[in-house]
Scaffold this motif. Structure first.
Motif, PDB file in Angstrom:
ATOM      1  N   GLU A 119      14.216 -20.074  11.666  1.00  0.00           N
ATOM      2  CA  GLU A 119      14.421 -18.910  10.799  1.00  0.00           C
ATOM      3  C   GLU A 119      13.706 -19.093   9.460  1.00  0.00           C
ATOM      4  OE1 GLU A 119      15.187 -15.239   9.696  1.00  0.00           O
ATOM      5  OE2 GLU A 119      15.728 -15.999  11.679  1.00  0.00           O
ATOM      6  N   PHE A 120      13.614 -20.335   9.005  1.00  0.00           N
ATOM      7  CA  PHE A 120      12.872 -20.609   7.771  1.00  0.00           C
ATOM      8  C   PHE A 120      11.363 -20.640   8.033  1.00  0.00           C
ATOM      9  CE2 PHE A 120      17.058 -22.500   6.978  1.00  0.00           C
ATOM     10  CZ  PHE A 120      17.356 -21.973   5.723  1.00  0.00           C
ATOM     11  N   ALA A 121      10.985 -21.215   9.163  1.00  0.00           N
ATOM     12  CA  ALA A 121       9.551 -21.371   9.461  1.00  0.00           C
ATOM     13  C   ALA A 121       8.896 -20.054   9.866  1.00  0.00           C
ATOM     14  CB  ALA A 121       9.367 -22.408  10.568  1.00  0.00           C
ATOM     15  N   PHE A 122       9.614 -19.258  10.653  1.00  0.00           N
ATOM     16  CA  PHE A 122       9.063 -17.990  11.144  1.00  0.00           C
ATOM     17  C   PHE A 122      10.123 -16.896  10.973  1.00  0.00           C
ATOM     18  CE2 PHE A 122       7.221 -21.472  13.701  1.00  0.00           C
ATOM     19  CZ  PHE A 122       5.881 -21.315  13.370  1.00  0.00           C
ATOM     20  N   PRO A 123      10.349 -16.455   9.731  1.00  0.00           N
ATOM     21  CA  PRO A 123      11.411 -15.459   9.472  1.00  0.00           C
ATOM     22  C   PRO A 123      11.156 -14.159  10.230  1.00  0.00           C
ATOM     23  CG  PRO A 123      10.558 -16.398   7.416  1.00  0.00           C
ATOM     24  CD  PRO A 123       9.628 -16.830   8.511  1.00  0.00           C
ATOM     25  N   LYS A 124      12.238 -13.577  10.726  1.00  0.00           N
ATOM     26  CA  LYS A 124      12.114 -12.350  11.505  1.00  0.00           C
ATOM     27  C   LYS A 124      12.754 -11.152  10.819  1.00  0.00           C
ATOM     28  CE  LYS A 124      11.863 -14.755  15.954  1.00  0.00           C
ATOM     29  NZ  LYS A 124      12.466 -14.924  17.308  1.00  0.00           N
ATOM     30  N   GLY A 125      13.119 -11.311   9.538  1.00  0.00           N
ATOM     31  CA  GLY A 125      13.704 -10.204   8.806  1.00  0.00           C
ATOM     32  C   GLY A 125      12.651  -9.206   8.349  1.00  0.00           C
ATOM     33  N   PRO A 126      13.082  -8.083   7.762  1.00  0.00           N
ATOM     34  CA  PRO A 126      12.133  -7.080   7.251  1.00  0.00           C
ATOM     35  C   PRO A 126      11.155  -7.701   6.254  1.00  0.00           C
ATOM     36  CG  PRO A 126      14.391  -6.252   7.215  1.00  0.00           C
ATOM     37  CD  PRO A 126      14.472  -7.710   7.553  1.00  0.00           C
ATOM     38  N   ASP A 127       9.886  -7.347   6.399  1.00  0.00           N
ATOM     39  CA  ASP A 127       8.834  -7.859   5.516  1.00  0.00           C
ATOM     40  C   ASP A 127       8.764  -9.379   5.522  1.00  0.00           C
ATOM     41  OD1 ASP A 127       8.164  -5.223   4.666  1.00  0.00           O
ATOM     42  OD2 ASP A 127       9.839  -5.278   3.242  1.00  0.00           O
ATOM     43  N   GLY A 128       9.125  -9.986   6.658  1.00  0.00           N
ATOM     44  CA  GLY A 128       9.029 -11.433   6.782  1.00  0.00           C
ATOM     45  C   GLY A 128      10.062 -12.206   5.987  1.00  0.00           C
ATOM     46  N   GLN A 129      11.180 -11.570   5.663  1.00  0.00           N
ATOM     47  CA  GLN A 129      12.233 -12.228   4.893  1.00  0.00           C
ATOM     48  C   GLN A 129      13.122 -13.074   5.808  1.00  0.00           C
ATOM     49  OE1 GLN A 129      12.608 -11.963   1.379  1.00  0.00           O
ATOM     50  NE2 GLN A 129      10.548 -11.140   1.738  1.00  0.00           N
ATOM     51  N   ILE A 130      13.620 -14.171   5.248  1.00  0.00           N
ATOM     52  CA  ILE A 130      14.576 -15.003   5.982  1.00  0.00           C
ATOM     53  C   ILE A 130      15.877 -14.237   6.152  1.00  0.00           C
ATOM     54  CG2 ILE A 130      15.962 -17.121   5.878  1.00  0.00           C
ATOM     55  CD1 ILE A 130      13.633 -18.364   4.277  1.00  0.00           C
ATOM     56  N   ARG A 131      16.396 -14.235   7.356  1.00  0.00           N
ATOM     57  CA  ARG A 131      17.662 -13.537   7.622  1.00  0.00           C
ATOM     58  C   ARG A 131      18.816 -14.481   7.266  1.00  0.00           C
ATOM     59  NH1 ARG A 131      16.711 -11.990  13.778  1.00  0.00           N
ATOM     60  NH2 ARG A 131      16.148 -14.201  13.706  1.00  0.00           N
ATOM     61  N   LEU A 132      19.323 -14.341   6.068  1.00  0.00           N
ATOM     62  CA  LEU A 132      20.356 -15.248   5.580  1.00  0.00           C
ATOM     63  C   LEU A 132      21.638 -15.169   6.403  1.00  0.00           C
ATOM     64  CD1 LEU A 132      19.889 -14.876   1.715  1.00  0.00           C
ATOM     65  CD2 LEU A 132      19.017 -16.664   3.235  1.00  0.00           C
ATOM     66  N   ASP A 133      21.897 -14.020   7.026  1.00  0.00           N
ATOM     67  CA  ASP A 133      23.068 -13.914   7.883  1.00  0.00           C
ATOM     68  C   ASP A 133      22.922 -14.798   9.109  1.00  0.00           C
ATOM     69  OD1 ASP A 133      20.978 -12.184   8.728  1.00  0.00           O
ATOM     70  OD2 ASP A 133      22.383 -11.014   9.943  1.00  0.00           O
ATOM     71  N   LYS A 134      21.690 -14.881   9.644  1.00  0.00           N
ATOM     72  CA  LYS A 134      21.440 -15.746  10.792  1.00  0.00           C
ATOM     73  C   LYS A 134      21.539 -17.220  10.397  1.00  0.00           C
ATOM     74  CE  LYS A 134      20.700 -12.515  13.805  1.00  0.00           C
ATOM     75  NZ  LYS A 134      21.648 -12.306  14.940  1.00  0.00           N
ATOM     76  N   VAL A 135      21.075 -17.546   9.198  1.00  0.00           N
ATOM     77  CA  VAL A 135      21.190 -18.916   8.694  1.00  0.00           C
ATOM     78  C   VAL A 135      22.661 -19.305   8.585  1.00  0.00           C
ATOM     79  CG1 VAL A 135      20.803 -20.390   6.684  1.00  0.00           C
ATOM     80  CG2 VAL A 135      18.982 -18.867   7.482  1.00  0.00           C
ATOM     81  N   ALA A 136      23.463 -18.434   7.976  1.00  0.00           N
ATOM     82  CA  ALA A 136      24.889 -18.717   7.813  1.00  0.00           C
ATOM     83  C   ALA A 136      25.600 -18.815   9.156  1.00  0.00           C
ATOM     84  CB  ALA A 136      25.539 -17.633   6.957  1.00  0.00           C
ATOM     85  N   GLU A 137      25.187 -17.988  10.081  1.00  0.00           N
ATOM     86  CA  GLU A 137      25.782 -17.994  11.427  1.00  0.00           C
ATOM     87  C   GLU A 137      25.494 -19.294  12.162  1.00  0.00           C
ATOM     88  OE1 GLU A 137      24.671 -15.573  15.416  1.00  0.00           O
ATOM     89  OE2 GLU A 137      25.098 -14.332  13.662  1.00  0.00           O
ATOM     90  N   ALA A 138      24.312 -19.866  11.914  1.00  0.00           N
ATOM     91  CA  ALA A 138      23.902 -21.084  12.625  1.00  0.00           C
ATOM     92  C   ALA A 138      24.433 -22.357  11.978  1.00  0.00           C
ATOM     93  CB  ALA A 138      22.381 -21.148  12.692  1.00  0.00           C
TER      94      ALA A 138
END
Length: 214
Positions: A119-138
């Motif tokens: 998620e940090f290396a290849f963010p999939k959020g809007p405009d290439g942003q890190i999805r912090l919800d996915k980080v917290a979930e993991a």
């Protein structure tokens, strides 16, 4: 002078770096590139599957031999070349290295690399942003794996006791990348067993050569 082996895969891959670490520890020369005879390979293409039938990385080319799957590659390197042994001589010690290499390659990689680091290396959020919800979930599963590893290493110098093994080579790139994430101070607090461990691995000559590559 040509390299003794070729590692198929990009040098930023954790598993490719594991093989690179083994080569450095054994003192053998290697090329790391995702091509054959100067022709780039496409991931999971028919040409790629000639070297790894499941279209993954890495694969190792040595003379006329091809070996795939990281733990098997590391074991092959240890058996095929002179240099420091990457596993104990006794059968139980070897079983420990083998079982933890497989467990790290599967369960630890899934939690730390696939679900968290990517998620940090290849963010999939809007405009290439890190999805912090996915980080917290993991993070809970990451913490669970780190707790297990910390219990395993205890007061030992290495992951399977007091001898460097290819299990260390498989784990090290994962923790090295993890130590560079924004939450590293929480996940790998200073002076914790795993923090001390990864600092030792980073300081090894092999770590200095492999882990500092871009």
């Amino acid at each position: 002078m040509s390299a003794q082996v070729q590692i198929l895969g990009p040098a930023f891959s954790t598993f490719v770096r594991s093989v690179m670490l083994c080569c450095e520890e054994k003192g053998i020369s290697y090329d790391t590139k995702f091509e054959i005879n100067g022709e780039p390979l496409e991931l999971n293409s028919e040409a790629h599957q000639q070297y790894h039938p499941f279209g993954k990385i890495p694969a190792l080319l040595h003379n006329s031999h091809t070996v795939f799957e990281t733990a098997s590659i590391c074991r092959y390197i240890d058996a095929s070349f002179d240099g420091p042994a990457l596993q104990p001589e006794d059968s139980y010690g070897r079983a420990q290295v083998d079982q933890w290499s497989r467990a790290i390659s599967q369960y630890v990689d899934q939690a730390i690399v696939r679900q968290y680091l990517l998620e940090f290396a290849f963010p999939k959020g809007p405009d290439g942003q890190i999805r912090l919800d996915k980080v917290a979930e993991a993070e809970p599963e990451v913490i669970k794996m780190l707790t297990l590893l910390e219990k395993l290493i205890g007061d030992h110098a290495f992951i399977c006791g007091d001898q460097y093994s290819y299990a260390d080579a498989i784990l090290t790139p994962m923790l090295d990348y993890l130590s560079g994430t924004p939450n590293a101070s929480t996940l790998l607090p200073d002076n914790s067993p795993l923090s001390r461990y990864i600092h030792r691995m980073q300081a090894r000559p092999s770590g200095q050569k492999v882990l500092n590559k871009q």
